[in-house]
Design an enzyme around this catalytic site. Structure first.
Site, PDB file in Angstrom:
ATOM      1  CG  HIS A 107     -24.159  27.566  15.406  1.00  0.00           C
ATOM      2  ND1 HIS A 107     -24.770  26.983  16.265  1.00  0.00           N
ATOM      3  CD2 HIS A 107     -24.583  28.855  15.862  1.00  0.00           C
ATOM      4  CE1 HIS A 107     -25.602  27.411  17.219  1.00  0.00           C
ATOM      5  NE2 HIS A 107     -25.798  28.568  17.157  1.00  0.00           N
ATOM      6  CG  ASP A 143     -21.978  26.676  18.221  1.00  0.00           C
ATOM      7  OD1 ASP A 143     -22.560  26.203  19.201  1.00  0.00           O
ATOM      8  OD2 ASP A 143     -21.705  25.601  17.359  1.00  0.00           O
TER       9      ASP A 143
END
Ligand code: GRF
Length: 202
Positions: A107, A143
């Site tokens: 990410h 996430d």
């Protein structure tokens, strides 16, 4: 260690991983590259002779049916690890449960800061001096899983989303390669991140 990589776009992180895995002595091998749409990154897989699997999200009625087909096709290679690297699609919970904790994601932000599909844009908008890159174990959230590796990346005056993302990506690639290496050598033991939903429900 055999690795499946899932992408949606240019696959620059995938290319870095393919190059690293081609080095003699790298303890992991990319066995298949999958995508939820026709991804430019497939060209990198083809260049390295790695089979590709296209499972177009838009051809399925539901996320679950898409996930089932993706799992069926990826599991043909029985990968030890699945890497989400630029996959711009949330996996259905059943698929996360099936693959996790041998399921990691890169990410382009310093999680838990700026999760979600626009981490770079959000960091830029926040006007902060530094953002980062992270590699996490995928869990049922967005996430939100345990952090395996992360590093700060400066935001510079005049940065656009593109210039900032291009500064983040090399850091992301290095973290991803080192994390896959650490998992392959056992330095990182993903079994420690197993959250047996059944046990939790009991
Ligand atoms: C990467 O920064 C990834 O973390 C994010 O989108 C970008 C994909 O880049 N989800 P690429 O497809 O690897 O070039």
């Amino acid at each position: 260690l055999t690795v499946a990589v899932l992408i949606s776009g240019t696959g620059s992180n995938l290319r870095a991983l393919l190059e690293a895995a081609a080095e003699p002595g790298f303890p992991a091998r990319i066995v298949v590259v999958g995508a939820d749409r026709q991804a430019d990154g497939f060209a990198h897989a083809e260049a390295f002779g790695v089979p590709t699997v296209l499972v177009p999200f838009r051809e399925f009625e539901t996320r679950e049916e898409w996930g089932d087909e993706l799992r069926r096709q990826i599991d043909v290679w029985t990968p030890d690890l699945v890497v989400l690297s630029g996959l711009m699609r949330l996996l259905p919970a059943e698929l996360v449960d099936a693959w996790a904790p041998a399921l990691i994601n890169t990410h382009p932000a310093y999680l838990p800061e700026f999760p979600g599909a626009h981490g770079v844009r959000d960091a830029l908008g926040a006007g902060i001096a530094e953002t980062g890159a992270s590699v996490i174990v995928v869990d049922s959230g967005v996430d939100s899983g345990p952090i395996l590796a992360q590093e700060r990346v400066p935001v510079l005056p005049g940065d656009t989303e593109h210039t900032l993302h291009e500064r983040i990506k090399p850091v992301e690639r290095r973290l991803l390669i080192e994390t896959v290496r650490a998992i392959a050598t056992g330095e990182i033991d993903l079994a420690a991140y197993r959250t047996d939903a059944g046990a939790a429900a009991a």
